[in-house]
Design a protein around this motif. Structure first.
Motif, short mmCIF file in Angstrom:
data_model
loop_
_atom_site.label_atom_id
_atom_site.label_comp_id
_atom_site.label_asym_id
_atom_site.label_seq_id
_atom_site.Cartn_x
_atom_site.Cartn_y
_atom_site.Cartn_z
N ILE A 4 -0.82 -8.79 -1.04
CA ILE A 4 -1.37 -9.21 -2.32
C ILE A 4 -0.26 -9.21 -3.36
CG2 ILE A 4 -3.02 -8.63 -4.16
CD1 ILE A 4 -4.75 -7.27 -1.96
N ALA A 6 0.56 -9.17 -7.31
CA ALA A 6 -0.04 -8.81 -8.60
C ALA A 6 0.83 -9.36 -9.72
CB ALA A 6 -0.17 -7.30 -8.73
N LEU A 24 -2.72 0.05 -9.20
CA LEU A 24 -3.42 -0.59 -8.08
C LEU A 24 -2.56 -0.58 -6.83
CD1 LEU A 24 -5.19 -3.76 -9.56
CD2 LEU A 24 -6.27 -1.81 -8.46
N ALA A 28 -3.73 1.31 -3.39
CA ALA A 28 -4.30 0.31 -2.47
C ALA A 28 -4.70 0.97 -1.15
CB ALA A 28 -3.27 -0.79 -2.21
N CYS A 32 -3.76 -2.82 2.85
CA CYS A 32 -3.24 -3.74 1.83
C CYS A 32 -1.89 -3.28 1.30
CB CYS A 32 -4.20 -3.83 0.64
SG CYS A 32 -5.82 -4.47 1.03
N ILE A 34 0.36 -4.25 -2.08
CA ILE A 34 0.40 -4.99 -3.34
C ILE A 34 1.83 -4.98 -3.86
CG2 ILE A 34 -0.41 -5.08 -5.73
CD1 ILE A 34 -3.02 -3.76 -4.78
N ILE A 73 -3.72 -10.92 -7.63
CA ILE A 73 -4.46 -10.16 -8.64
C ILE A 73 -3.73 -10.37 -9.96
CG2 ILE A 73 -5.17 -7.88 -9.47
CD1 ILE A 73 -5.34 -6.98 -6.55
N ARG A 164 -9.19 1.67 -5.64
CA ARG A 164 -9.16 1.50 -4.18
C ARG A 164 -10.36 0.67 -3.71
NH1 ARG A 164 -8.84 6.51 -2.94
NH2 ARG A 164 -6.62 6.57 -3.28
N VAL A 167 -9.88 -3.08 -4.69
CA VAL A 167 -8.93 -3.76 -3.81
C VAL A 167 -9.53 -3.93 -2.42
CG1 VAL A 167 -6.64 -3.66 -2.75
CG2 VAL A 167 -6.92 -3.04 -5.16
N SER A 168 -10.27 -2.94 -1.94
CA SER A 168 -10.94 -3.07 -0.63
C SER A 168 -11.94 -4.22 -0.63
CB SER A 168 -11.66 -1.77 -0.28
OG SER A 168 -10.75 -0.75 0.00
#
Length: 176
Positions: A4, A6, A24, A28, A32, A34, A73, A164, A167-168
């Motif tokens: 991901i 951001a 985040l 995470a 994931c 980020i 994100i 968390r 993001v999940s």
């Protein structure tokens, strides 16, 4: 591993939006990763004449980062009821590319007052064909807080859990 990217719409050193994205990344779920994009302030102003072979290196870096990630994100402040120019400029560099088409994206918020920017940003991203995840919104009120207060708020167990879980849920959206 779900990758991901951001992107903070703020260039401020003590940005609450950037702090939220960093938190985040730290919170995470294990499936994931980020990565926070740090080139917003180095992007040249978008000019369609500079696309293709003339695309500036930082713009190419952004385009490749969005292309190569599983989802995006964005956390964005509101300036004069709108999206900050730096973030809009970054999105403009993606407009004529396939990077945004059907790319899962989620907006997160560090201010409960940025309602105009939220709508404007969501509209721009929908128009660009991002697949906007809108089932649940993550909002942690950080506006007006000093960095030590921001760190304290983001470290609260309830907020860490909320990050968390957000993001999940986004990862589930990415998986389809």
């Amino acid at each position: 591993m779900i990758e991901i990217l951001a992107i903070s719409g703020s260039l401020r050193a003590a940005s609450t939006n950037s702090a939220l994205l960093a938190a985040l990344a730290q919170n995470a779920p294990p499936v994931c990763r980020i990565t926070v994009y740090d080139g917003l302030g180095r992007l040249p102003i978008f000019n369609p004449d500079d696309e293709g072979e003339r695309t500036p290196p930082e713009a190419s870096r952004l385009i490749d980062a969005v292309t190569d990630t599983d989802g995006v994100i964005v956390s964005c402040p509101e300036y004069a009821h709108g999206v900050p120019g730096g973030l809009k400029n970054a999105l403009d560099w993606l407009v004529s590319r396939d990077a945004a088409v059907c790319k899962p994206a989620m907006l997160v918020h560090a201010s409960p007052r940025s309602l105009f920017a939220r709508e404007a940003l969501a509209e721009v991203m929908r128009t660009m064909s991002f697949a906007l995840y809108e089932e649940a919104a993550l909002e942690i009120a950080l506006v007006g807080k000093k960095p030590p207060e921001v760190a304290e708020i983001l470290a609260e167990p309830a907020n860490r859990l909320e990050m968390r879980e957000a993001v999940s849920a986004f990862a589930g959206f990415i998986r389809g």
